[in-house]
Design an enzyme around this catalytic site. Structure first.
Site, mmCIF file in Angstrom:
data_model
loop_
_atom_site.group_PDB
_atom_site.id
_atom_site.type_symbol
_atom_site.label_atom_id
_atom_site.label_comp_id
_atom_site.label_asym_id
_atom_site.label_seq_id
_atom_site.Cartn_x
_atom_site.Cartn_y
_atom_site.Cartn_z
ATOM 1 N N GLY A 38 5.643 10.161 2.273
ATOM 2 C CA GLY A 38 4.637 8.964 1.791
ATOM 3 C C GLY A 38 5.302 7.800 1.924
ATOM 4 N N ASP A 61 5.635 17.760 1.981
ATOM 5 C CA ASP A 61 4.208 16.927 2.004
ATOM 6 C C ASP A 61 3.266 17.610 2.856
ATOM 7 O OD1 ASP A 61 2.549 14.822 1.582
ATOM 8 O OD2 ASP A 61 4.199 13.281 1.700
ATOM 9 N N ARG A 117 -2.033 2.900 -5.420
ATOM 10 C CA ARG A 117 -3.081 1.939 -6.086
ATOM 11 C C ARG A 117 -3.432 1.033 -4.894
ATOM 12 N NH1 ARG A 117 -1.753 -1.245 -11.050
ATOM 13 N NH2 ARG A 117 0.317 -1.091 -10.263
ATOM 14 N N ASP A 186 10.713 0.040 -14.289
ATOM 15 C CA ASP A 186 10.543 -1.023 -15.223
ATOM 16 C C ASP A 186 11.651 -1.535 -15.624
ATOM 17 O OD1 ASP A 186 7.786 -0.113 -15.330
ATOM 18 O OD2 ASP A 186 8.149 1.428 -16.834
ATOM 19 N N HIS A 213 4.422 4.010 -18.988
ATOM 20 C CA HIS A 213 4.706 3.310 -17.862
ATOM 21 C C HIS A 213 3.484 2.892 -17.080
ATOM 22 C CE1 HIS A 213 6.443 2.834 -13.516
ATOM 23 N NE2 HIS A 213 5.650 3.536 -13.163
ATOM 24 N N MET A 263 10.035 1.414 -5.986
ATOM 25 C CA MET A 263 9.990 2.406 -6.811
ATOM 26 C C MET A 263 10.831 3.608 -6.116
ATOM 27 S SD MET A 263 8.453 3.944 -9.183
ATOM 28 C CE MET A 263 9.995 4.979 -9.374
#
Length: 347
Positions: A38, A61, A117, A186, A213, A263
């Protein structure tokens, strides 16, 4: 659990991340990345392949992992590569069960699997899809590598970590020191935004970020940053930007995804530090979302000291300013609801 605030600086973590390519691990270490094909999984796997701390990198995956593993195998580092699918199909060619092969013998399992998202979506909108994915993968971990440290990236982390815990409890292998939600991004964001605001080098900034988070559950403690000088308006802007930095990326990508590269870096940095602690480093402290008694939320992100068996101590987070206390009071009910949603999903 330890409630007093004793936190060695984690600002050296980013510095060490660069140097780690030349470090030598003292143990044979296997890392499994679940969701390796991904948007997060591929750059995360590449960073792990570059690490001299990792002896075997296992990519898993539902599609694409044989190709990812073959591609990464051409990078001249010591890590042995395997890429597995749920059904027979792998690189190099084998006929073993994919998930079992990926997980067996793993010391650390990093889970970025799930759907990303899109504009207008919150992390919580991802719940129904990603909750099932995390449940299935953690069931595999419970069976094939019950002693591995699990690093959960799949959103919504506030709920997926409790899901993982409930699965492990049902399987009789739950160890709170071995289950973490990765909130390192974060911290990275807070450090970057403060450095830009103050004209500092980000490597010299060390912001404690507590809570969860997602949105307002993310609470950067800027009052604890030495020498930081901002107006009330600037402090508000920095806090909100840290809380909703993910939305900034989702919007900028205009439907093409969410935060993947940053990320991946954060997930790699977290994983590297976990491995270093396993291999005997005694100064590894980083924020993580873990089972905690610091608040009345059963899971909470705060500085944690890592050791050979995962989380050794959950450290306190010090005094909050009046401004931060307002955010804390607002955040905690939302966090507890998101935790309960994860628990209820499994039970």
């Amino acid at each position: 659990m330890i409630s007093s605030f004793v936190r060695p600086s984690i600002k050296s973590a980013a510095k060490k991340a660069v140097r780690s390519f030349s470090n030598t691990a003292v143990a044979n270490t296997k890392v499994a990345v679940l969701g390796a094909a991904g948007g997060i999984g591929q750059p995360l796997s590449m960073l792990c392949k570059l690490s001299n701390e990792i002896d075997e990198l296992s990519c898993y995956d539902i599609v694409g992992t044989p190709g990812v593993a073959a591609d990464l195998s051409h990078i001249p580092t010591k890590s042995k590569m395997i890429g597995s699918l749920p059904h027979p199909g792998s690189w190099p060619p084998r006929s073993d069960d994919g998930l079992a092969e990926a997980l067996t013998g793993a010391d650390v399992v990093v889970i970025p699997a799930g759907v990303p998202r899109k504009p207008g979506m919150t992390r919580d909108d991802l719940f129904n899809t990603n909750a099932s994915i995390v449940q299935t993968l953690v069931e595999g971990c419970a069976e094939h590598c019950p002693e591995a440290v699990l690093a959960i990236i799949s959103n919504p982390v506030n709920s997926t970590v409790p899901i993982a815990a409930e699965v492990l409890k049902k399987k009789g292998v739950y160890d709170p020191s071995k289950l973490c939600g990765v909130t390192t991004l974060d911290v990275c964001r807070a450090n970057t935004f403060v450095a830009n605001s103050q004209g500092w080098d980000p490597k010299d900034v060390d912001v404690t970020v507590i809570g969860g988070h997602a949105g307002i559950t993310i609470l950067p403690l800027f009052s604890q940053v030495p020498g930081m000088k901002v107006s009330d308006e600037e402090r508000e802007a920095l806090t909100v930007r840290t809380q909703f930095g993910g939305d900034e990326v989702v919007k900028a990508k205009a439907g093409a995804g969410s935060a993947t590269l940053s990320m991946a870096y954060a997930g790699y940095l977290f994983t590297e530090n976990v491995i270093k602690a396993m291999n005997g480093a005694d100064d590894i402290v980083q924020c993580a979302y873990v089972e905690s008694t610091l608040t009345d939320a059963p899971y909470f992100a705060s500085p944690c000291k890592f050791g050979k068996n995962g989380v050794e101590e959950v450290l306190g987070f010090g005094e909050l300013s009046d401004y931060e206390q307002q955010w804390f009071d607002k955040m905690l009910p939302d966090l507890k609801k998101q935790i309960q949603k994860g628990i209820d999903f499994v039970n």
